[in-house]
Write a protein that holds these residues in place. Structure first.
Motif, PDB file in Angstrom:
ATOM      1  N   GLN A 488      -3.130   5.258  -7.023  1.00  0.00           N
ATOM      2  CA  GLN A 488      -2.841   4.154  -7.957  1.00  0.00           C
ATOM      3  C   GLN A 488      -3.388   2.813  -7.496  1.00  0.00           C
ATOM      4  O   GLN A 488      -3.656   1.946  -8.335  1.00  0.00           O
ATOM      5  CB  GLN A 488      -1.320   4.017  -8.142  1.00  0.00           C
ATOM      6  N   PHE A 489      -3.535   2.638  -6.173  1.00  0.00           N
ATOM      7  CA  PHE A 489      -3.878   1.309  -5.675  1.00  0.00           C
ATOM      8  C   PHE A 489      -5.055   1.370  -4.707  1.00  0.00           C
ATOM      9  O   PHE A 489      -5.294   2.402  -4.075  1.00  0.00           O
ATOM     10  CB  PHE A 489      -2.664   0.677  -4.960  1.00  0.00           C
ATOM     11  N   SER A 490      -5.734   0.264  -4.606  1.00  0.00           N
ATOM     12  CA  SER A 490      -6.849   0.167  -3.671  1.00  0.00           C
ATOM     13  C   SER A 490      -6.325   0.158  -2.244  1.00  0.00           C
ATOM     14  O   SER A 490      -5.134  -0.029  -1.990  1.00  0.00           O
ATOM     15  CB  SER A 490      -7.625  -1.121  -3.926  1.00  0.00           C
ATOM     16  N   PHE A 496      -1.436  -4.256   2.085  1.00  0.00           N
ATOM     17  CA  PHE A 496      -0.436  -5.323   1.926  1.00  0.00           C
ATOM     18  C   PHE A 496       0.960  -4.729   1.743  1.00  0.00           C
ATOM     19  O   PHE A 496       1.941  -5.210   2.325  1.00  0.00           O
ATOM     20  CB  PHE A 496      -0.795  -6.215   0.737  1.00  0.00           C
ATOM     21  N   MET A 497       1.061  -3.679   0.920  1.00  0.00           N
ATOM     22  CA  MET A 497       2.370  -3.073   0.672  1.00  0.00           C
ATOM     23  C   MET A 497       2.945  -2.462   1.944  1.00  0.00           C
ATOM     24  O   MET A 497       4.148  -2.560   2.207  1.00  0.00           O
ATOM     25  CB  MET A 497       2.260  -2.025  -0.433  1.00  0.00           C
ATOM     26  N   SER A 516      10.840  -9.344   1.920  1.00  0.00           N
ATOM     27  CA  SER A 516       9.745  -8.365   2.026  1.00  0.00           C
ATOM     28  C   SER A 516       9.714  -7.457   0.800  1.00  0.00           C
ATOM     29  O   SER A 516       8.626  -7.104   0.307  1.00  0.00           O
ATOM     30  CB  SER A 516       9.909  -7.527   3.297  1.00  0.00           C
ATOM     31  N   LEU A 517      10.885  -7.063   0.304  1.00  0.00           N
ATOM     32  CA  LEU A 517      10.942  -6.242  -0.902  1.00  0.00           C
ATOM     33  C   LEU A 517      10.397  -7.000  -2.112  1.00  0.00           C
ATOM     34  O   LEU A 517       9.718  -6.413  -2.972  1.00  0.00           O
ATOM     35  CB  LEU A 517      12.381  -5.793  -1.174  1.00  0.00           C
ATOM     36  N   GLU A 518      10.677  -8.291  -2.165  1.00  0.00           N
ATOM     37  CA  GLU A 518      10.168  -9.095  -3.273  1.00  0.00           C
ATOM     38  C   GLU A 518       8.642  -9.183  -3.218  1.00  0.00           C
ATOM     39  O   GLU A 518       7.981  -9.167  -4.273  1.00  0.00           O
ATOM     40  CB  GLU A 518      10.776 -10.498  -3.198  1.00  0.00           C
ATOM     41  N   ASN A 519       8.092  -9.239  -2.003  1.00  0.00           N
ATOM     42  CA  ASN A 519       6.632  -9.256  -1.859  1.00  0.00           C
ATOM     43  C   ASN A 519       6.018  -7.959  -2.377  1.00  0.00           C
ATOM     44  O   ASN A 519       4.956  -7.969  -3.013  1.00  0.00           O
ATOM     45  CB  ASN A 519       6.255  -9.450  -0.392  1.00  0.00           C
ATOM     46  N   ILE A 520       6.683  -6.832  -2.104  1.00  0.00           N
ATOM     47  CA  ILE A 520       6.197  -5.550  -2.613  1.00  0.00           C
ATOM     48  C   ILE A 520       6.292  -5.524  -4.130  1.00  0.00           C
ATOM     49  O   ILE A 520       5.363  -5.047  -4.819  1.00  0.00           O
ATOM     50  CB  ILE A 520       7.024  -4.389  -2.002  1.00  0.00           C
ATOM     51  N   LYS A 521       7.364  -6.047  -4.673  1.00  0.00           N
ATOM     52  CA  LYS A 521       7.564  -6.055  -6.127  1.00  0.00           C
ATOM     53  C   LYS A 521       6.502  -6.887  -6.823  1.00  0.00           C
ATOM     54  O   LYS A 521       6.040  -6.547  -7.925  1.00  0.00           O
ATOM     55  CB  LYS A 521       8.954  -6.587  -6.448  1.00  0.00           C
ATOM     56  N   ASN A 522       6.079  -7.976  -6.181  1.00  0.00           N
ATOM     57  CA  ASN A 522       5.042  -8.824  -6.775  1.00  0.00           C
ATOM     58  C   ASN A 522       3.699  -8.096  -6.848  1.00  0.00           C
ATOM     59  O   ASN A 522       2.888  -8.375  -7.741  1.00  0.00           O
ATOM     60  CB  ASN A 522       4.882 -10.107  -5.954  1.00  0.00           C
ATOM     61  N   ILE A 523       3.471  -7.167  -5.912  1.00  0.00           N
ATOM     62  CA  ILE A 523       2.232  -6.383  -5.949  1.00  0.00           C
ATOM     63  C   ILE A 523       2.329  -5.279  -6.988  1.00  0.00           C
ATOM     64  O   ILE A 523       1.418  -5.058  -7.784  1.00  0.00           O
ATOM     65  CB  ILE A 523       1.932  -5.778  -4.563  1.00  0.00           C
ATOM     66  N   PRO A 525       5.598  -3.184  -9.314  1.00  0.00           N
ATOM     67  CA  PRO A 525       6.978  -2.751  -9.607  1.00  0.00           C
ATOM     68  C   PRO A 525       7.185  -1.271  -9.285  1.00  0.00           C
ATOM     69  O   PRO A 525       8.280  -0.867  -8.885  1.00  0.00           O
ATOM     70  CB  PRO A 525       7.131  -3.031 -11.106  1.00  0.00           C
ATOM     71  N   ASP A 526       6.128  -0.456  -9.448  1.00  0.00           N
ATOM     72  CA  ASP A 526       6.249   0.972  -9.136  1.00  0.00           C
ATOM     73  C   ASP A 526       6.471   1.187  -7.633  1.00  0.00           C
ATOM     74  O   ASP A 526       7.282   2.034  -7.230  1.00  0.00           O
ATOM     75  CB  ASP A 526       4.991   1.724  -9.570  1.00  0.00           C
ATOM     76  N   ALA A 527       5.738   0.446  -6.813  1.00  0.00           N
ATOM     77  CA  ALA A 527       5.922   0.563  -5.368  1.00  0.00           C
ATOM     78  C   ALA A 527       7.318   0.075  -4.974  1.00  0.00           C
ATOM     79  O   ALA A 527       7.978   0.665  -4.108  1.00  0.00           O
ATOM     80  CB  ALA A 527       4.854  -0.252  -4.640  1.00  0.00           C
ATOM     81  N   TYR A 528       7.770  -0.980  -5.621  1.00  0.00           N
ATOM     82  CA  TYR A 528       9.121  -1.493  -5.361  1.00  0.00           C
ATOM     83  C   TYR A 528      10.167  -0.434  -5.699  1.00  0.00           C
ATOM     84  O   TYR A 528      11.111  -0.194  -4.937  1.00  0.00           O
ATOM     85  CB  TYR A 528       9.343  -2.761  -6.190  1.00  0.00           C
ATOM     86  N   ALA A 529       9.988   0.241  -6.828  1.00  0.00           N
ATOM     87  CA  ALA A 529      10.920   1.299  -7.232  1.00  0.00           C
ATOM     88  C   ALA A 529      10.895   2.454  -6.217  1.00  0.00           C
ATOM     89  O   ALA A 529      11.944   3.029  -5.891  1.00  0.00           O
ATOM     90  CB  ALA A 529      10.558   1.802  -8.622  1.00  0.00           C
ATOM     91  N   TRP A 530       9.707   2.778  -5.717  1.00  0.00           N
ATOM     92  CA  TRP A 530       9.584   3.851  -4.710  1.00  0.00           C
ATOM     93  C   TRP A 530      10.392   3.500  -3.471  1.00  0.00           C
ATOM     94  O   TRP A 530      11.124   4.349  -2.933  1.00  0.00           O
ATOM     95  CB  TRP A 530       8.116   4.034  -4.339  1.00  0.00           C
TER      96      TRP A 530
END
Length: 769
Positions: A488-490, A496-497, A516-523, A525-530
């Protein structure tokens, strides 16, 4: 610059004789021969050297031949024919105290070699007796480049082909396939003719086998049974024959008929003729013992060079397996020894746990071992912290080793228990943990740092209940996150994640974790949910309720896995005993080491605490209420001295007071920072960890099989154990454990626009006009 001198001990007047092992010895003549010492170096010329020898020994120097042995090789004489050879001799002997140089008249060369015993010289030419046997390269007949040639005693030119991979200068091999190879010459008279007697047909067949190799021909059986063996040369039309049968009224075997004449063109024996893997194995086992990494391709090369037999890779590989089994014992017998072996472990190390199970067909299933020294050391001196990991065994019957290790006071690896199972599965983990729980009987709440996959996620709570803690291994979790997001991502986005994921895991305070979780969410939302669905309370420092002393990965015991990699190819009982020996040595070494410590804490923890003491000197302390203190420095931190807690959370995470806590302790009369350190970091705890020793299991016990023990079987113990049905698959196994992937890599930055994720060649920024 001066060059190193080499003492050349020059001898003349003697001759060479061949010993039984094929090495050459220089025997002095009736007049005891002459010896003369000359110091030489690279500035010495061969002309000057020979002129001095000619004067001393009263030879014409044109009539002399000089020879010497390479260091460590007494089977091969090297001829010095020109100055380049002389310089090589000096180089080869640079690390030796001296070099023996033998002065021989040229006309006597052939006579001296022919003085070898008939068993060695029969059927050979003079040139064969002086073929060097140094590993590292090749020498072929012929050639016309004088700079790269040496000449033997008989005018045969040998071209040196250097081998850059070898530590020695070159390897000498004559390419004439009709030559008799020196290693096989000792077998030329194993068959002498009619009326020769043997103790058995096995002895006769072995002698015949060696005889055919020494004489370079192949044969086939016309008759081969318990009464008579009749053999003929395999070449069509060749008259060579031999027949042996039992001597009347005796058990002896006698050669009754033999036609020794060959009319065939004998040559190098092809592709493993009569070279059964067992026979080759018996030849190479001593070298394999000295060099465990003896490669099949080297085996094939040595066998061809020394015995004239060509082997392909698979034949050499199978021969190596046979040789290994001859040295180490039978894999099959090792499984049959398991019941006896487990009983002897418990007998020699009382309090140890050694148990195994089999399948319905009596084949091996699982083995669990925990020595009393490990059980006692963990419960008395180690933190309630265990790392669970697995390691694949590349043995003949494969399998997986399950391991439980603990950190000692110095964060050294302390193996607590290990098991050999057929596969990593939930069922096997449950069995391992059940045995571990029974062995330890530890009332403390244990934190397990382990993978969340391969059955451990369900096995741990099933066996130890919810009152113990399961800290997910951060490495395994990060690898799964990386793989799940790869499509899904480069690479740059994933990097970064993963950076933010690690930051969230190591964050000591909740605010750092949520940022740190908010930083992941900004990249994404799917990664944040994971991340949220991965149960962060099992891996995030800010949320984890247990104590894991900032150990985030289950790969803590990598040193122990190196033990596994060194022993996994041994039969199972020997593998376990080798690991027992390594653990025994490790315990003893650390016992001795800790006797020299005079501090309260172990050396590394003493150093850590002193760093906090230095930092505390610049802090200001104000009492807030009862046990609460406010510490002022670059920030303001609140310390609860009674609860051994600071809002920086480092004290809770590490077990050692942080600088804020040390500043508070310094304000309390009759208290010391050592009073607030975890007891698991003290020298006393370290000594308790290694207080008990592991006792050896006598070697003789391992050689006995259960069939030799005429005792009734112990209840619950299966006496008959056979190897598991699973065998190693074809192909070269991995030689070591795969290292964790490096997921945090240097950023790619464009030198043109300074942007991330690309370089100037792929930069799409609009150029300034």
């Amino acid at each position: 610059m001066a060059t190193k001198k080499v003492i050349a001990i020059c001898k003349a007047g003697g001759q060479f004789v061949t010993k039984k092992d094929g090495s050459l010895a220089y025997a002095n003549g009736d007049a005891n021969g002459d010896a003369y010492a000359i110091d030489i170096d690279h500035n010495t010329s061969m002309t000057d050297f020979m002129s001095e020898l000619a004067e001393k020994f009263e030879f014409s120097w044109e009539a002399m031949t000089l020879k010497y042995f390479l260091p460590g090789n007494k089977k091969t004489l090297i001829t010095i024919s020109k100055d380049k050879d002389f310089k090589r001799m000096i180089s080869f002997s640079a690390d030796a105290p001296n070099v023996e140089v033998f002065v021989l008249p040229k006309e006597a060369n052939a006579r001296n070699v022919s003085n070898m015993p008939a068993s060695r010289s029969s059927g050979t030419t003079a040139s064969e007796a002086v073929v060097p046997e140094v590993s590292g390269g090749d020498v072929v007949l012929g050639g016309d480049d004088d700079d790269d040639m040496i000449t033997d005693d008989f005018g045969m030119d040998l071209v040196i082909i250097p081998d850059e991979s070898s530590s020695l200068p070159c390897n000498f091999v004559l390419t004439d396939e009709k030559q008799h190879l020196k290693a096989a010459q000792q077998w030329e008279n194993t068959i002498t003719g009619v009326d020769q007697r043997f103790n058995s047909f096995i002895e006769f067949r072995d002698a015949l086998h060696k005889y055919s190799i020494a004489h370079g021909f192949t044969y086939k059986y016309k008759k081969n049974d318990s009464h008579r063996v009749s053999v003929k040369c395999k070449a069509v039309g060749c008259p060579w024959r031999i027949t042996a049968s039992r001597l009347s009224t005796t058990q002896l075997i006698c050669i009754k008929k033999m036609n020794p004449r060959h009319t065939c063109e004998r040559a190098v024996v092809k592709a493993g003729y009569r070279a059964t893997k067992g026979w080759i194995g018996s030849i190479i086992k001593e070298k394999l013992k000295a060099f465990p990494d003896y490669k099949p391709k080297d085996i094939a090369g040595d066998i061809k060079r020394e015995y004239g037999i060509e082997l392909n890779y698979s034949q050499a590989w199978r021969a190596k397996e046979i040789a290994r089994e001859q040295l180490q014992g039978s894999y099959k017998e090792a499984y049959s020894q398991l019941p006896f072996f487990c009983e002897k472990i418990k007998e020699t190390n009382p309090g140890s746990v050694a148990t195994f199970t089999t399948k319905e067909d009596s084949s091996f299933h699982r083995l669990f071992i925990s020595f009393y020294a490990s059980i006692s050391g963990f419960t008395r001196g180690c933190r309630p912290l265990l790392f669970l990991e697995s390691a694949v065994l590349n043995s003949k019957y494969q399998g997986v080793m399950l391991v439980a290790t603990a950190p000692d006071a110095e964060d050294g690896v302390f193996p607590v228990a290990f098991a050999v199972v057929d596969a990593e599965s939930e069922e096997n983990w449950v069995w391992f943990l059940e045995n571990l729980k029974l062995a330890l009987a530890d009332p403390r709440r244990i934190t397990f740092v382990a993978d969340f996959q391969n059955g451990l996620k369900n096995a741990l709570p099933l066996v130890f209940g919810e009152e113990h803690y399961h800290a997910y291994c951060l490495r395994h979790l990060a690898e799964k996150l990386n793989m799940d997001l790869k499509a899904q991502f480069s690479h740059e986005a994933r990097r970064f994640m993963l950076n933010d994921f690690y930051a969230a895991a190591y964050a000591a305070r909740p605010e750092g974790y949520y940022q740190s979780l908010e930083n992941i969410k900004n990249i994404s939302p799917d990664a944040y949910a994971w991340v949220i669905e991965s149960k962060p309370h099992h891996w995030a420092n800010a949320l984890f309720e247990g104590e894991r002393y900032n150990h985030m990965n289950s790969t803590f015991g990598l040193d122990f896995y190196s033990w596994v990699s060194e022993t996994h190819e041994l039969p199972i009982t020997q593998m376990i005993d080798e690991m027992r020996a390594k653990l025994m040595q490790s315990i003893y070494t650390r016992q001795v080491q800790s006797r020299e410590w005079v501090t309260t804490l172990t050396p590394s923890n003493e150093e850590k605490l002193q760093k906090e003491v230095e930092l505390a000197k610049s802090l200001q302390v104000q009492q807030s209420h009862n046990s609460l203190y406010e510490v002022h420095g670059e920030s303001i931190n609140v310390v609860d001295i009674d609860q051994c807690d600071c809002d920086c959370k480092q004290w809770r995470l590490t077990g050692l007071p942080c600088s804020h806590a040390v500043a508070v302790v310094n304000c309390i009369i009759e208290k010391s920072p050592f009073d607030y350190c975890s007891r698991y970091f003290t020298v006393e705890s370290h000594r308790l960890t290694y207080a008990e020793s592991i006792n050896p299991v006598p070697n003789g016990m391992l050689m006995m099989t259960t069939t030799a023990v005429e005792e009734p079987p112990v209840e619950g113990v299966v006496v008959s154990v056979t190897p598991p049905p699973t065998r190693r698959t074809p192909g070269r196994p991995k030689s070591k454990l795969v290292e964790p992937i490096d997921m945090i890599k240097r950023q790619l930055q464009c030198s043109k626009c300074k942007g991330l994720g690309h370089n100037k060649k792929t930069c799409k920024a609009v150029s300034e006009v």
